[in-house]
Design a protein around this motif. Structure first.
Motif, PDB file in Angstrom:
ATOM      1  N   THR A 146       0.866  -1.180   0.000  1.00 21.32           N
ATOM      2  CA  THR A 146       0.000   0.000   0.000  1.00 21.32           C
ATOM      3  C   THR A 146       0.904   1.230   0.000  1.00 21.32           C
ATOM      4  O   THR A 146       2.132   1.125   0.037  1.00 21.32           O
ATOM      5  CB  THR A 146      -0.920   0.004   1.224  1.00 21.32           C
ATOM      6  OG1 THR A 146      -0.123  -0.013   2.418  1.00 21.32           O
ATOM      7  CG2 THR A 146      -1.829  -1.228   1.219  1.00 21.32           C
ATOM      8  N   GLU A 147       0.301   2.393  -0.042  1.00 22.02           N
ATOM      9  CA  GLU A 147       1.096   3.604  -0.176  1.00 22.02           C
ATOM     10  C   GLU A 147       1.993   3.878   1.026  1.00 22.02           C
ATOM     11  O   GLU A 147       3.098   4.403   0.880  1.00 22.02           O
ATOM     12  CB  GLU A 147       0.180   4.807  -0.428  1.00 22.02           C
ATOM     13  CG  GLU A 147      -0.484   4.772  -1.803  1.00 22.02           C
ATOM     14  CD  GLU A 147      -1.251   6.041  -2.092  1.00 22.02           C
ATOM     15  OE1 GLU A 147      -1.213   6.965  -1.248  1.00 22.02           O
ATOM     16  OE2 GLU A 147      -1.878   6.119  -3.162  1.00 22.02           O
ATOM     17  N   ASP A 148       1.543   3.537   2.210  1.00 26.41           N
ATOM     18  CA  ASP A 148       2.336   3.832   3.396  1.00 26.41           C
ATOM     19  C   ASP A 148       1.846   2.993   4.565  1.00 26.41           C
ATOM     20  O   ASP A 148       0.844   2.293   4.462  1.00 26.41           O
ATOM     21  CB  ASP A 148       2.238   5.324   3.741  1.00 26.41           C
ATOM     22  CG  ASP A 148       3.406   5.799   4.591  1.00 26.41           C
ATOM     23  OD1 ASP A 148       4.314   4.988   4.850  1.00 26.41           O
ATOM     24  OD2 ASP A 148       3.413   6.988   4.986  1.00 26.41           O
ATOM     25  N   GLY A 149       2.550   3.068   5.643  1.00 21.44           N
ATOM     26  CA  GLY A 149       2.157   2.350   6.848  1.00 21.44           C
ATOM     27  C   GLY A 149       3.191   1.321   7.264  1.00 21.44           C
ATOM     28  O   GLY A 149       4.017   0.875   6.458  1.00 21.44           O
ATOM     29  N   ALA A 150       3.172   0.955   8.528  1.00 19.54           N
ATOM     30  CA  ALA A 150       4.079  -0.067   9.044  1.00 19.54           C
ATOM     31  C   ALA A 150       3.748  -1.416   8.421  1.00 19.54           C
ATOM     32  O   ALA A 150       2.604  -1.665   8.015  1.00 19.54           O
ATOM     33  CB  ALA A 150       3.962  -0.142  10.570  1.00 19.54           C
ATOM     34  N   PRO A 151       4.739  -2.291   8.297  1.00 19.73           N
ATOM     35  CA  PRO A 151       4.442  -3.613   7.718  1.00 19.73           C
ATOM     36  C   PRO A 151       3.435  -4.379   8.561  1.00 19.73           C
ATOM     37  O   PRO A 151       3.496  -4.358   9.793  1.00 19.73           O
ATOM     38  CB  PRO A 151       5.805  -4.310   7.707  1.00 19.73           C
ATOM     39  CG  PRO A 151       6.621  -3.583   8.732  1.00 19.73           C
ATOM     40  CD  PRO A 151       6.152  -2.174   8.700  1.00 19.73           C
TER      41      PRO A 151
END
Length: 328
Positions: A255-260
């Motif tokens: 996805t575009e961003d965020g923690a794994p």
């Protein structure tokens, strides 16, 4: 001076008496809810076994307001032939004997759905239920038998005919054993939905909710990505491999961003604390990319760079384990 220790000091527990005397040894804590829910997963695990053996395609669980649990399947039904060694039907032996469950027919593979990976069969479920009723459809007939606290209170009765096969197990946990007999419906529903993702050809139902996750882990990854606001066109990578009796299924997307967010499962059980299968996922991802720039990255930097926005699921099936020590 120590009291005398004679033959009459020894207590011998018959049948499933030991389960009722020390229930925590068999199903876990009877006060915090884990032992109570273990009863459900023993019965559900029996159906998952049948599905993995290619013998069942439907699992339905119903919880009612009176504390009863019902589990239905469309498998071959419980065997009803006489067990010569006990003088009772195979069905009665399954529900009144320790470690006598789905694997009596020698099918493979076999799983346990509890977080400890331990299974004790359907006997302890019967022993720790105030009432339990089994209905099985097999060989064109419908048979039924009732139990109370691990003891048969009826014979195996032929109650009708049927052109289909399957079974229904209905039980009410014993309030004399469990501090509370109220199930966490949200937790049960979440676990059943997990099982639908892990077994894409199995239709799973809980009360009115029906789960058919034919895309398997890819559907799980999409559900997590969608929660992050991902575009419907998000590409999802997936792969399956089997070697030396170990099967691995993987699905992932960025996805575009965020923690794994990495969901790991072993033998149908969510592994909250990771494990070698998670480490193997990262190693496999590095090998898959095969770029000189990637090879130069340290492990921590690699995970930071390629973990950003990652949503993935890994399921490893080791269905015939060899143990080097007792399990606890």
């Amino acid at each position: 001076m120590a009291a005398s220790y004679e033959a009459d000091s020894i207590q011998v527990l018959e049948g499933l008496e030991a389960v009722r005397v020390r229930p925590g040894m068999y199903v876990g804590d009877v006060h915090d809810g884990s032992g109570l829910h273990h009863l459900i997963w023993e019965v559900v695990g029996n159906v998952i076994d049948l599905h993995l053996a290619g013998k069942a395609t439907r699992l339905a669980l119903h919880l009612d307001d009176a504390g009863w649990v019902e589990v239905h399947d469309d498998g071959p039904g419980f065997p009803v032939e006489l067990e010569p060694w006990r003088g009772v039907s195979a069905l009665e032996a399954i529900f009144t004997t320790l470690h006598a469950g789905a694997t009596r027919d020698g099918h493979f593979p076999h799983v346990h759905l509890t977080s400890s990976f331990l299974g004790v069969g359907l006997g302890p479920v019967c022993a720790l239920s105030a009432e339990l009723e089994v209905e099985t459809r097999t060989r064109g007939q419908v048979f039924r038998q009732r139990f109370e606290r691990g003891v048969a209170v009826s014979g195996l009765e032929r109650v009708g005919r049927s052109q289909t096969t399957g079974s229904r197990v209905r039980f009410r946990p014993d309030a004399e054993i469990f501090s509370s007999t109220t199930f966490d419906r949200a937790a049960v529903r979440e676990r059943l939905h997990q099982l639908a993702y892990l077994n894409p050809m199995l239709t799973v139902q809980m009360n009115e909710a029906i789960y058919r996750e034919r895309d398997g882990l890819a559907a799980l990854v999409w559900a997590e990505a969608e929660a992050r606001g991902a575009d419907p066109s998000l590409p999802i990578l997936r792969g399956t491999a089997e070697r030396d009796g170990v099967r691995a299924d993987v699905a992932l997307a960025w996805t575009e961003d965020g923690a794994p967010m990495l969901r790991g499962f072993v033998n149908q059980v969510f592994t909250r604390d990771g494990g070698t299968h998670i480490e193997g996922f990262w190693e496999g991802l590095r090998r898959y990319l095969r770029l000189p720039a990637v090879e130069a990255l340290s492990e921590s930097v690699f995970r930071e760079v390629f973990g950003r926005g990652l949503v993935a699921a890994v399921h490893v099936g080791l269905y015939d384990p060899r143990f080097g020590a007792p399990t606890v």
